[in-house]
Design a protein around this motif. Structure first.
Motif, mmCIF file in Angstrom:
data_model
loop_
_atom_site.group_PDB
_atom_site.id
_atom_site.type_symbol
_atom_site.label_atom_id
_atom_site.label_comp_id
_atom_site.label_asym_id
_atom_site.label_seq_id
_atom_site.Cartn_x
_atom_site.Cartn_y
_atom_site.Cartn_z
ATOM 1 N N ARG A 1 0.843 -1.184 0.000
ATOM 2 C CA ARG A 1 0.000 0.000 0.000
ATOM 3 C C ARG A 1 0.879 1.235 0.000
ATOM 4 O O ARG A 1 1.675 1.438 0.921
ATOM 5 C CB ARG A 1 -0.951 0.037 1.200
ATOM 6 C CG ARG A 1 -1.960 1.171 1.072
ATOM 7 C CD ARG A 1 -3.007 1.165 2.158
ATOM 8 N NE ARG A 1 -2.566 1.881 3.349
ATOM 9 C CZ ARG A 1 -3.391 2.516 4.172
ATOM 10 N NH1 ARG A 1 -4.690 2.548 3.922
ATOM 11 N NH2 ARG A 1 -2.909 3.117 5.254
ATOM 12 N N LEU A 2 0.723 2.044 -1.024
ATOM 13 C CA LEU A 2 1.448 3.299 -1.117
ATOM 14 C C LEU A 2 0.603 4.426 -0.524
ATOM 15 O O LEU A 2 -0.628 4.413 -0.612
ATOM 16 C CB LEU A 2 1.762 3.633 -2.574
ATOM 17 C CG LEU A 2 2.510 2.572 -3.385
ATOM 18 C CD1 LEU A 2 2.801 3.101 -4.783
ATOM 19 C CD2 LEU A 2 3.769 2.128 -2.691
ATOM 20 N N SER A 3 1.293 5.384 0.065
ATOM 21 C CA SER A 3 0.629 6.575 0.600
ATOM 22 C C SER A 3 1.277 7.814 0.015
ATOM 23 O O SER A 3 2.469 7.808 -0.319
ATOM 24 C CB SER A 3 0.762 6.617 2.124
ATOM 25 O OG SER A 3 0.185 5.491 2.730
ATOM 26 N N CYS A 4 0.502 8.865 -0.081
ATOM 27 C CA CYS A 4 1.020 10.148 -0.560
ATOM 28 C C CYS A 4 0.353 11.248 0.256
ATOM 29 O O CYS A 4 -0.872 11.403 0.204
ATOM 30 C CB CYS A 4 0.727 10.323 -2.033
ATOM 31 S SG CYS A 4 1.158 11.959 -2.703
ATOM 32 N N VAL A 5 1.169 11.975 1.003
ATOM 33 C CA VAL A 5 0.673 13.080 1.811
ATOM 34 C C VAL A 5 0.929 14.385 1.057
ATOM 35 O O VAL A 5 2.045 14.635 0.593
ATOM 36 C CB VAL A 5 1.371 13.118 3.174
ATOM 37 C CG1 VAL A 5 0.860 14.297 3.996
ATOM 38 C CG2 VAL A 5 1.140 11.804 3.915
ATOM 39 N N VAL A 6 -0.109 15.180 0.955
ATOM 40 C CA VAL A 6 -0.043 16.443 0.216
ATOM 41 C C VAL A 6 -0.092 17.611 1.198
ATOM 42 O O VAL A 6 -0.922 17.614 2.116
ATOM 43 C CB VAL A 6 -1.209 16.556 -0.776
ATOM 44 C CG1 VAL A 6 -1.108 17.869 -1.572
ATOM 45 C CG2 VAL A 6 -1.237 15.356 -1.714
ATOM 46 N N SER A 7 0.768 18.565 0.994
ATOM 47 C CA SER A 7 0.716 19.792 1.791
ATOM 48 C C SER A 7 0.761 20.993 0.855
ATOM 49 O O SER A 7 1.295 20.918 -0.246
ATOM 50 C CB SER A 7 1.878 19.841 2.785
ATOM 51 O OG SER A 7 3.113 19.763 2.112
ATOM 52 N N GLY A 8 0.135 22.073 1.294
ATOM 53 C CA GLY A 8 0.124 23.285 0.500
ATOM 54 C C GLY A 8 -0.960 23.345 -0.555
ATOM 55 O O GLY A 8 -1.033 24.289 -1.336
ATOM 56 N N PHE A 9 -1.826 22.331 -0.581
ATOM 57 C CA PHE A 9 -2.880 22.276 -1.599
ATOM 58 C C PHE A 9 -3.960 21.344 -1.099
ATOM 59 O O PHE A 9 -3.664 20.255 -0.602
ATOM 60 C CB PHE A 9 -2.309 21.756 -2.919
ATOM 61 C CG PHE A 9 -3.308 21.607 -4.026
ATOM 62 C CD1 PHE A 9 -3.718 20.346 -4.441
ATOM 63 C CD2 PHE A 9 -3.844 22.711 -4.656
ATOM 64 C CE1 PHE A 9 -4.634 20.185 -5.469
ATOM 65 C CE2 PHE A 9 -4.760 22.571 -5.685
ATOM 66 C CZ PHE A 9 -5.152 21.306 -6.088
ATOM 67 N N THR A 10 -5.205 21.769 -1.237
ATOM 68 C CA THR A 10 -6.331 20.925 -0.850
ATOM 69 C C THR A 10 -6.969 20.368 -2.111
ATOM 70 O O THR A 10 -7.489 21.127 -2.935
ATOM 71 C CB THR A 10 -7.361 21.726 -0.039
ATOM 72 O OG1 THR A 10 -6.718 22.250 1.131
ATOM 73 C CG2 THR A 10 -8.523 20.820 0.386
ATOM 74 N N PHE A 11 -6.931 19.063 -2.263
ATOM 75 C CA PHE A 11 -7.351 18.460 -3.527
ATOM 76 C C PHE A 11 -8.790 17.975 -3.523
ATOM 77 O O PHE A 11 -9.197 17.239 -4.426
ATOM 78 C CB PHE A 11 -6.411 17.299 -3.894
ATOM 79 C CG PHE A 11 -6.311 16.205 -2.853
ATOM 80 C CD1 PHE A 11 -5.219 16.142 -2.006
ATOM 81 C CD2 PHE A 11 -7.289 15.233 -2.736
ATOM 82 C CE1 PHE A 11 -5.104 15.136 -1.056
ATOM 83 C CE2 PHE A 11 -7.198 14.228 -1.791
ATOM 84 C CZ PHE A 11 -6.101 14.174 -0.945
ATOM 85 N N ASP A 12 -9.594 18.416 -2.572
ATOM 86 C CA ASP A 12 -10.940 17.873 -2.382
ATOM 87 C C ASP A 12 -11.724 17.689 -3.681
ATOM 88 O O ASP A 12 -12.272 16.626 -3.941
ATOM 89 C CB ASP A 12 -11.732 18.784 -1.455
ATOM 90 C CG ASP A 12 -11.287 18.655 -0.020
ATOM 91 O OD1 ASP A 12 -11.877 19.308 0.850
ATOM 92 O OD2 ASP A 12 -10.339 17.887 0.240
ATOM 93 N N ASP A 13 -11.820 18.734 -4.491
ATOM 94 C CA ASP A 13 -12.653 18.666 -5.688
ATOM 95 C C ASP A 13 -11.844 18.402 -6.945
ATOM 96 O O ASP A 13 -12.390 18.468 -8.054
ATOM 97 C CB ASP A 13 -13.442 19.971 -5.857
ATOM 98 C CG ASP A 13 -14.436 20.194 -4.737
ATOM 99 O OD1 ASP A 13 -14.638 21.364 -4.359
ATOM 100 O OD2 ASP A 13 -14.981 19.195 -4.233
#
Length: 126
Positions: free
Chosen positions: A18-30
């Motif tokens: 299982r790969l994970s990717c944490v995003v910061s500085g941007f909200t990708f909700d839509d």
């Protein structure tokens, strides 16, 4: 925008990761967020994306039925569950996001306008 992948490693054929990717500085909700991979000597391949708020997912034929993409928008994290891994899945896996909804055209869009992580190596032994 910063994306940090983790979860890669060495696994035998038929195994799972299982790969994970944490995003910061941007909200990708839509918007779409997803995964590409690049094997040695091959072009980068878009394999999966998701726009959770619109209940949209997309998969390349090469991984359909074996990989599952999901996201936890509260944690700004996207996951790629990879089951029944094959040696041909060996590649560096990259997370990417862009201001476009997940769908078949998302992959070409994000290659030009997306933000990318540094990648995580997945190696599947036979």
């Amino acid at each position: 925008v910063q994306l940090v992948e983790s979860g890669g490693g060495l696994v035998q054929a038929g195994g799972s990761l299982r790969l994970s990717c944490v995003v910061s500085g941007f909200t990708f909700d839509d918007y779409g967020i997803g995964w590409f991979r690049q094997a040695p000597g091959k072009e980068r391949e878009g394999i999966s994306c998701i726009t959770k708020t619109m209940n949209k997912t997309n998969y390349a034929d090469s991984v359909k039925g074996r990989f599952t993409v999901s996201s936890d928008n509260a944690k700004n994290t996207v996951y790629l569950q990879m089951n029944n891994l094959k040696p041909e899945d060996t590649a560096i896996y990259y997370c990417s996001t862009a201001m476009r909804t997940c769908g078949p055209t998302w992959y070409s869009w994000v290659q030009h306008f997306g933000s990318w992580g540094q990648g995580t190596q997945v190696t599947v032994s036979s």
